[in-house]
Scaffold this motif. Structure first.
Motif, PDB file in Angstrom:
ATOM      1  N   TYR A  35     -76.793 -27.744  32.163  1.00 47.23           N
ATOM      2  CA  TYR A  35     -75.987 -26.632  32.658  1.00 47.23           C
ATOM      3  C   TYR A  35     -76.455 -26.255  34.057  1.00 47.23           C
ATOM      4  CZ  TYR A  35     -74.582 -25.603  27.809  1.00 47.23           C
ATOM      5  OH  TYR A  35     -74.078 -25.659  26.536  1.00 47.23           O
ATOM      6  N   LEU A  45     -71.282 -26.088  31.900  1.00 49.45           N
ATOM      7  CA  LEU A  45     -71.763 -27.387  31.432  1.00 49.45           C
ATOM      8  C   LEU A  45     -71.456 -28.477  32.460  1.00 49.45           C
ATOM      9  CD1 LEU A  45     -73.011 -28.915  29.005  1.00 49.45           C
ATOM     10  CD2 LEU A  45     -70.669 -29.296  28.205  1.00 49.45           C
TER      11      LEU A  45
ATOM     12  N   TYR B  33     -68.516 -21.227  15.796  1.00 50.87           N
ATOM     13  CA  TYR B  33     -69.770 -20.487  15.778  1.00 50.87           C
ATOM     14  C   TYR B  33     -69.825 -19.587  17.010  1.00 50.87           C
ATOM     15  CZ  TYR B  33     -71.107 -24.468  12.798  1.00 50.87           C
ATOM     16  OH  TYR B  33     -71.148 -25.440  11.825  1.00 50.87           O
ATOM     17  N   PHE B  35     -72.634 -17.046  19.284  1.00 52.85           N
ATOM     18  CA  PHE B  35     -74.053 -16.819  19.541  1.00 52.85           C
ATOM     19  C   PHE B  35     -74.234 -15.716  20.587  1.00 52.85           C
ATOM     20  CE2 PHE B  35     -75.478 -20.877  17.675  1.00 52.85           C
ATOM     21  CZ  PHE B  35     -74.320 -21.629  17.740  1.00 52.85           C
ATOM     22  N   TYR B  37     -77.318 -14.998  23.335  1.00 54.25           N
ATOM     23  CA  TYR B  37     -78.567 -15.445  23.916  1.00 54.25           C
ATOM     24  C   TYR B  37     -79.085 -14.364  24.859  1.00 54.25           C
ATOM     25  CZ  TYR B  37     -78.245 -20.301  22.338  1.00 54.25           C
ATOM     26  OH  TYR B  37     -78.195 -21.435  21.573  1.00 54.25           O
ATOM     27  N   LEU B  47     -82.413 -17.556  21.847  1.00 58.65           N
ATOM     28  CA  LEU B  47     -81.392 -17.212  20.861  1.00 58.65           C
ATOM     29  C   LEU B  47     -81.710 -15.863  20.234  1.00 58.65           C
ATOM     30  CD1 LEU B  47     -78.922 -18.041  19.132  1.00 58.65           C
ATOM     31  CD2 LEU B  47     -80.582 -18.929  17.481  1.00 58.65           C
ATOM     32  N   ARG B  50     -76.770 -15.427  15.642  1.00 61.38           N
ATOM     33  CA  ARG B  50     -75.637 -16.347  15.558  1.00 61.38           C
ATOM     34  C   ARG B  50     -74.779 -15.989  14.346  1.00 61.38           C
ATOM     35  NH1 ARG B  50     -79.651 -21.384  14.282  1.00 61.38           N
ATOM     36  NH2 ARG B  50     -80.273 -20.741  12.185  1.00 61.38           N
ATOM     37  N   GLN B  51     -73.529 -16.369  14.435  1.00 57.81           N
ATOM     38  CA  GLN B  51     -72.553 -16.023  13.403  1.00 57.81           C
ATOM     39  C   GLN B  51     -71.617 -17.193  13.156  1.00 57.81           C
ATOM     40  OE1 GLN B  51     -71.839 -12.634  11.977  1.00 57.81           O
ATOM     41  NE2 GLN B  51     -70.407 -13.728  10.679  1.00 57.81           N
ATOM     42  N   GLU B  52     -71.388 -17.504  11.895  1.00 54.28           N
ATOM     43  CA  GLU B  52     -70.381 -18.509  11.545  1.00 54.28           C
ATOM     44  C   GLU B  52     -69.064 -17.792  11.294  1.00 54.28           C
ATOM     45  OE1 GLU B  52     -73.097 -21.124   8.674  1.00 54.28           O
ATOM     46  OE2 GLU B  52     -73.560 -19.011   9.016  1.00 54.28           O
ATOM     47  N   PHE B  91     -76.083 -13.225  27.075  1.00 53.84           N
ATOM     48  CA  PHE B  91     -74.919 -14.103  27.140  1.00 53.84           C
ATOM     49  C   PHE B  91     -74.332 -14.308  25.755  1.00 53.84           C
ATOM     50  CE2 PHE B  91     -75.042 -15.506  31.475  1.00 53.84           C
ATOM     51  CZ  PHE B  91     -76.366 -15.406  31.855  1.00 53.84           C
ATOM     52  N   ARG B  95     -68.958 -21.896  20.142  1.00 58.35           N
ATOM     53  CA  ARG B  95     -68.980 -23.325  19.908  1.00 58.35           C
ATOM     54  C   ARG B  95     -68.001 -23.662  18.807  1.00 58.35           C
ATOM     55  NH1 ARG B  95     -69.464 -27.698  17.338  1.00 58.35           N
ATOM     56  NH2 ARG B  95     -70.724 -29.456  17.989  1.00 58.35           N
ATOM     57  N   THR B 100     -65.857 -32.333  18.703  1.00 56.64           N
ATOM     58  CA  THR B 100     -66.873 -33.381  18.609  1.00 56.64           C
ATOM     59  C   THR B 100     -67.617 -33.558  19.920  1.00 56.64           C
ATOM     60  OG1 THR B 100     -65.220 -35.041  19.189  1.00 56.64           O
ATOM     61  CG2 THR B 100     -65.572 -34.620  16.851  1.00 56.64           C
ATOM     62  N   ASN B 102     -69.254 -31.289  21.330  1.00 55.88           N
ATOM     63  CA  ASN B 102     -70.447 -30.435  21.279  1.00 55.88           C
ATOM     64  C   ASN B 102     -70.534 -29.438  22.421  1.00 55.88           C
ATOM     65  OD1 ASN B 102     -71.259 -31.700  19.001  1.00 55.88           O
ATOM     66  ND2 ASN B 102     -72.799 -32.966  19.955  1.00 55.88           N
ATOM     67  N   GLN B 103     -69.421 -29.034  22.945  1.00 59.44           N
ATOM     68  CA  GLN B 103     -69.481 -28.117  24.069  1.00 59.44           C
ATOM     69  C   GLN B 103     -69.624 -26.672  23.623  1.00 59.44           C
ATOM     70  OE1 GLN B 103     -66.963 -28.404  27.400  1.00 59.44           O
ATOM     71  NE2 GLN B 103     -66.607 -30.602  27.222  1.00 59.44           N
ATOM     72  N   PHE B 104     -70.500 -25.984  24.329  1.00 56.00           N
ATOM     73  CA  PHE B 104     -70.641 -24.545  24.200  1.00 56.00           C
ATOM     74  C   PHE B 104     -69.935 -23.900  25.386  1.00 56.00           C
ATOM     75  CE2 PHE B 104     -74.055 -23.431  21.063  1.00 56.00           C
ATOM     76  CZ  PHE B 104     -74.254 -24.688  20.573  1.00 56.00           C
ATOM     77  N   PHE B 106     -69.893 -20.299  27.526  1.00 52.81           N
ATOM     78  CA  PHE B 106     -70.667 -19.087  27.731  1.00 52.81           C
ATOM     79  C   PHE B 106     -69.865 -18.057  28.506  1.00 52.81           C
ATOM     80  CE2 PHE B 106     -75.009 -19.986  26.356  1.00 52.81           C
ATOM     81  CZ  PHE B 106     -74.975 -21.358  26.190  1.00 52.81           C
TER      82      PHE B 106
END
Lengths: 113, 116
Positions: A35, A45, B33, B35, B37, B47, B50-52, B91, B95, B100, B102-104, B106
């Protein structure tokens, strides 16, 4: 257990110079990320690697290249640095599956003159 | 792409008081998900919580809790009994489960000042 480590911590470059930012993790994570953080823009990213041997572009890949050397290491290369690449760079890693919390390195502050 | 919005660039709170940081996000996905931070002056990203999305119960971690409103796409962070060490940039992050790549994503962050 060091977590995610980054080198160097700080670097000054002249426009046109090249350099490689190193990142390593010892948590056996599959995924790794690079990042950049700029004031007022949060984290963006650059590139990520979902698993060893694969890399993909993120939101702001232009001017950068990456190498996933092995499962532990993920490097970011600036081939010809520009002042617009002055930023703080963070490497992160995460497990595959589950909540995939990202764990971050301490950051590299890069100044391009 | 998903977007995450933190509309409060700066917040302040008196020591021992409670403060709530806001976060909203835009998505068409049903499972994901979220988060929070914390980034202190050392710049290390830590971290907080976090929450699902499929869990209706709000996550809590000691003095930190979230108010997750899925329909409103809101994910606020409440810090109770604020301490001087809570001063940092916070922050919010999203996600996708299905992504697939895997990008977050923010938000731009909220700078929290704790007043002694």
């Amino acid at each position: 257990n060091a977590g995610v480590t980054q080198t160097p911590k700080f670097q000054v470059l002249k426009t046109g110079q090249s350099m490689t930012l190193q990142c390593a993790q010892d948590m056996n994570h599959n995924s790794m990320y690079w990042y950049r953080q700029d004031p007022g823009m949060g984290l963006r990213l650059i590139y990520y690697s979902a698993s060893e041997g694969t890399t993909d572009k993120g939101e702001v890949p232009n001017g950068y290249n990456v190498s996933r050397l092995n499962k532990r290491e993920f490097s970011l290369r600036l081939e010809s640095a520009a002042p617009s690449q002055t930023s703080v760079y963070f490497c992160a890693s995460s497990e595959a599956g589950g909540l995939e919390t990202q764990y971050f390195g301490p950051g590299t502050r890069l100044l391009v003159l | 792409a998903q977007t995450v919005t933190q509309s409060q660039p700066e917040m302040s709170v008196q020591e021992a008081e409670t403060v709530t940081l806001s976060c909203t996000y835009d998505t068409s996905e049903s499972d994901y998900y979220l988060f929070w931070y914390k980034q202190p002056p050392s710049r290390q990203m830590i971290l907080v919580i976090r929450q699902e999305a499929y869990k209706q119960q709000n996550a809590t971690e000691n003095r930190f809790s979230v108010n997750f409103q899925k329909a409103a796409k809101s994910f606020s962070l409440k810090i109770s009994d604020s301490q001087l060490g809570d001063a940092a940039m916070y922050f919010c992050a999203y996600r996708s489960v299905a992504n697939t790549g895997n990008q977050f994503y923010f938000g731009t962050g909220t700078s929290l000042t704790v007043i002694p």
